[in-house]
Design a protein around this motif. Structure first.
Motif, PDB file in Angstrom:
ATOM      1  N   CYS A  25     -32.995  38.780  26.680  1.00 13.79           N
ATOM      2  CA  CYS A  25     -34.545  37.982  26.693  1.00 13.79           C
ATOM      3  C   CYS A  25     -35.033  38.580  24.651  1.00 13.79           C
ATOM      4  O   CYS A  25     -35.253  39.924  24.917  1.00 13.79           O
ATOM      5  N   LYS A  26     -34.888  37.102  23.967  1.00 11.58           N
ATOM      6  CA  LYS A  26     -35.826  37.367  22.810  1.00 11.58           C
ATOM      7  C   LYS A  26     -36.795  37.465  22.964  1.00 11.58           C
ATOM      8  O   LYS A  26     -37.864  38.471  21.499  1.00 11.58           O
ATOM      9  N   SER A  27     -37.298  36.837  23.848  1.00 12.12           N
ATOM     10  CA  SER A  27     -39.200  36.678  23.903  1.00 12.12           C
ATOM     11  C   SER A  27     -39.277  38.038  24.552  1.00 12.12           C
ATOM     12  O   SER A  27     -38.837  38.594  25.129  1.00 12.12           O
ATOM     13  N   ASP A  28     -41.340  38.007  23.992  1.00  8.82           N
ATOM     14  CA  ASP A  28     -41.603  39.194  25.320  1.00  8.82           C
ATOM     15  C   ASP A  28     -41.754  39.053  27.008  1.00  8.82           C
ATOM     16  O   ASP A  28     -41.502  38.104  27.491  1.00  8.82           O
TER      17      ASP A  28
ATOM     18  N   LYS B 250     -23.488  34.903  27.131  1.00  7.16           N
ATOM     19  CA  LYS B 250     -24.288  35.342  27.731  1.00  7.16           C
ATOM     20  C   LYS B 250     -25.199  34.414  28.953  1.00  7.16           C
ATOM     21  O   LYS B 250     -24.591  33.667  28.992  1.00  7.16           O
ATOM     22  N   THR B 251     -26.640  35.071  28.913  1.00  9.33           N
ATOM     23  CA  THR B 251     -26.748  34.311  30.093  1.00  9.33           C
ATOM     24  C   THR B 251     -28.478  34.597  29.160  1.00  9.33           C
ATOM     25  O   THR B 251     -29.281  35.834  29.279  1.00  9.33           O
ATOM     26  N   GLU B 252     -28.656  33.812  29.304  1.00 12.62           N
ATOM     27  CA  GLU B 252     -30.348  34.037  28.789  1.00 12.62           C
ATOM     28  C   GLU B 252     -31.508  33.877  29.577  1.00 12.62           C
ATOM     29  O   GLU B 252     -31.201  33.269  30.578  1.00 12.62           O
ATOM     30  N   CYS B 253     -32.022  34.915  29.044  1.00 11.50           N
ATOM     31  CA  CYS B 253     -33.605  34.507  30.299  1.00 11.50           C
ATOM     32  C   CYS B 253     -34.204  33.560  30.047  1.00 11.50           C
ATOM     33  O   CYS B 253     -33.960  32.577  28.951  1.00 11.50           O
TER      34      CYS B 253
ATOM     35  N   LEU C 173     -41.344  44.454  27.137  1.00  7.52           N
ATOM     36  CA  LEU C 173     -39.856  44.980  26.707  1.00  7.52           C
ATOM     37  C   LEU C 173     -39.744  43.242  25.557  1.00  7.52           C
ATOM     38  O   LEU C 173     -39.969  42.117  26.100  1.00  7.52           O
ATOM     39  N   ASN C 174     -38.857  43.423  24.917  1.00  8.38           N
ATOM     40  CA  ASN C 174     -38.536  42.159  23.860  1.00  8.38           C
ATOM     41  C   ASN C 174     -36.255  42.762  23.583  1.00  8.38           C
ATOM     42  O   ASN C 174     -36.571  43.969  22.919  1.00  8.38           O
TER      43      ASN C 174
END
Length: 411
Positions: A148-151, A181-184, A163-164
């Motif tokens: 998860c790249k997003s905040d 990957k499992t992306e948020c 978290l970031n």
């Protein structure tokens, strides 16, 4: 590197991402030589507390360089890994994981703060260790890396943890994270926003009008119990000076592209709506004196509106909208304008919300807004006026008829 007092601010700007995440740390939890959990992330903390002078203070600080795995971290036989990150003067951040045959999840986050640390919490009325936990359900498939790249902001009482650049995996391969990957949710929404107009206007020109937004349904769940219900169509209005002209951006929030999250406590409730471009946070509070609740704060962070080389950000935590009795829901079918700051407002359509005392995932009795009551009152007044007019005509007709008969006498 100590947690310097220079991170202290007066308002929880972390909600809007004002604090740049400056450090990404990797943590490893092992049992013998086998890695059961590999995690990499950066974190920001926003902590509100009461001082000895009975005033509210807020400090913001990032996860510092001295953060490391605590000896309390363990694999629990590879079934329920626990990561405990210790930092500073007795502080720690813990993440409880669990796994099944097909997936794993982070199911609880715990933060322990040493309020006796006067450098970080000067003049705090609380001393000793302060422990807060929040149940979560952040899941991923086995043999994939959750990313998860997003905040991602996790709300707890008086504390927010953001978290970031997250990567973690339970039972990773020996050479590091899995390539699959499992992306948020926040990372997988479309990269191009729906087209909405951006219009440059003269200072006296009216705001452009676009189609009314679609009504979305959102809820917040704590411990598998729904604690907040909301239904509304949202339209964002942002106005900024560009040279000697006013640039206005109007855009809708699309429910099918929006993820709802948040947190509830006895007297505070947060609803966060996030898509690829915009994060909206609504803060509701309880007024125990009058046994009601109201909307106290709204914040926004949006990349759709460039501002000084970055996205637009605004916040107001001194609002007093949508006041309603506890145990009931606030409802307003009419369009309602929520003015947040001089250059940021929200047009809410077909709004219904209940952030406290939700029973069986259903709304309580609705308390209507004044605009809906006025809308109902107008036809009543018009109807009463028409009925009065008809009555006057009828009376005049009967009087006229009686006088007409009185003019003829029987001989």
């Amino acid at each position: 590197m100590s947690l310097a007092v220079s991170y202290r601010l007066l308002t929880p700007l972390l909600l809007l991402g004002f604090v740049q995440v400056i450090l990404t740390k990797r943590f490893v939890v092992k049992e013998a030589s086998k890695i059961c959990l590999l995690a990499e992330f950066s974190a920001n903390f926003s902590v509100s507390f009461e001082t000895t002078a009975k005033k509210q203070a807020t400090v913001l600080f990032p996860l510092p360089e001295d953060a490391k795995e605590s000896p309390k971290s363990n694999c629990s036989s590879m079934i329920a890994p626990l990561l405990v990150v210790s930092f500073g003067d007795g502080h720690s951040l813990s993440m409880n994981f669990s796994r099944s045959n097909v997936s794993y999840k982070m199911e609880e986050l715990t933060l322990v703060l040493n309020m006796s640390n006067s450098a970080l919490f000067p003049n705090s009325s609380k001393v000793g260790l302060f422990n807060m936990s929040r149940p979560l359900d952040i899941s991923a498939k086995l043999n994939t890396t959750y990313t998860c790249k997003s905040d991602s902001t996790i709300y707890m009482e008086n504390v927010n943890v953001t978290l970031n650049k997250v990567q973690w995996e339970v039972l990773p391969p020996a050479d590091g994270f899995s390539k699959t990957k499992t992306e948020c949710h926040a990372d997988v929404t479309p990269s191009v926003p729906p087209t909405t107009p951006v219009t440059t206007l003269a200072p006296t020109t009216a705001t452009p009008v676009i189609q009314n937004p679609t009504r979305g349904r959102y809820n917040v769940t704590n411990n598998n119990v729904t604690c907040l219900l909301a239904e509304m169509g949202l339209q964002i209005n942002i106005t900024q000076m560009t040279g000697n002209k006013i640039a206005t951006k109007v855009f809708n929030i699309y429910p099918n592209l929006t993820h709802a999250s948040g947190n509830c406590s006895k007297d505070h409730a947060f609803l966060q709506l996030t898509d690829k471009w915009t994060t909206l946070i609504f803060q509701f509070v309880v007024n125990a004196t009058f046994n009601n609740f109201y909307l106290k704060g709204i914040s926004i962070s949006s990349s759709l509106v460039p501002s000084q080389g970055k996205g637009f950000q605004a916040e107001n935590i001194s609002l007093h909208y949508l006041q309603t009795s506890l145990g009931k829901s606030y409802m307003c079918q009419a369009e309602q304008v929520l003015q947040v700051t001089p250059n940021f407002s929200i047009n809410a359509f077909e709004l219904r919300v209940q952030p406290f005392k939700v029973e069986n995932s259903k709304y309580g009795i609705a308390e209507e807004c004044q605009m809906d009551k006025d809308d109902m009152l107008i036809p009543i007044i018009v109807g009463a006026a028409l009925a009065g007019l008809v009555l006057i005509v009828l009376i005049a007709y009967l009087i006229g008829r009686k006088r007409s008969h009185a003019g003829y006498q029987t001989i």
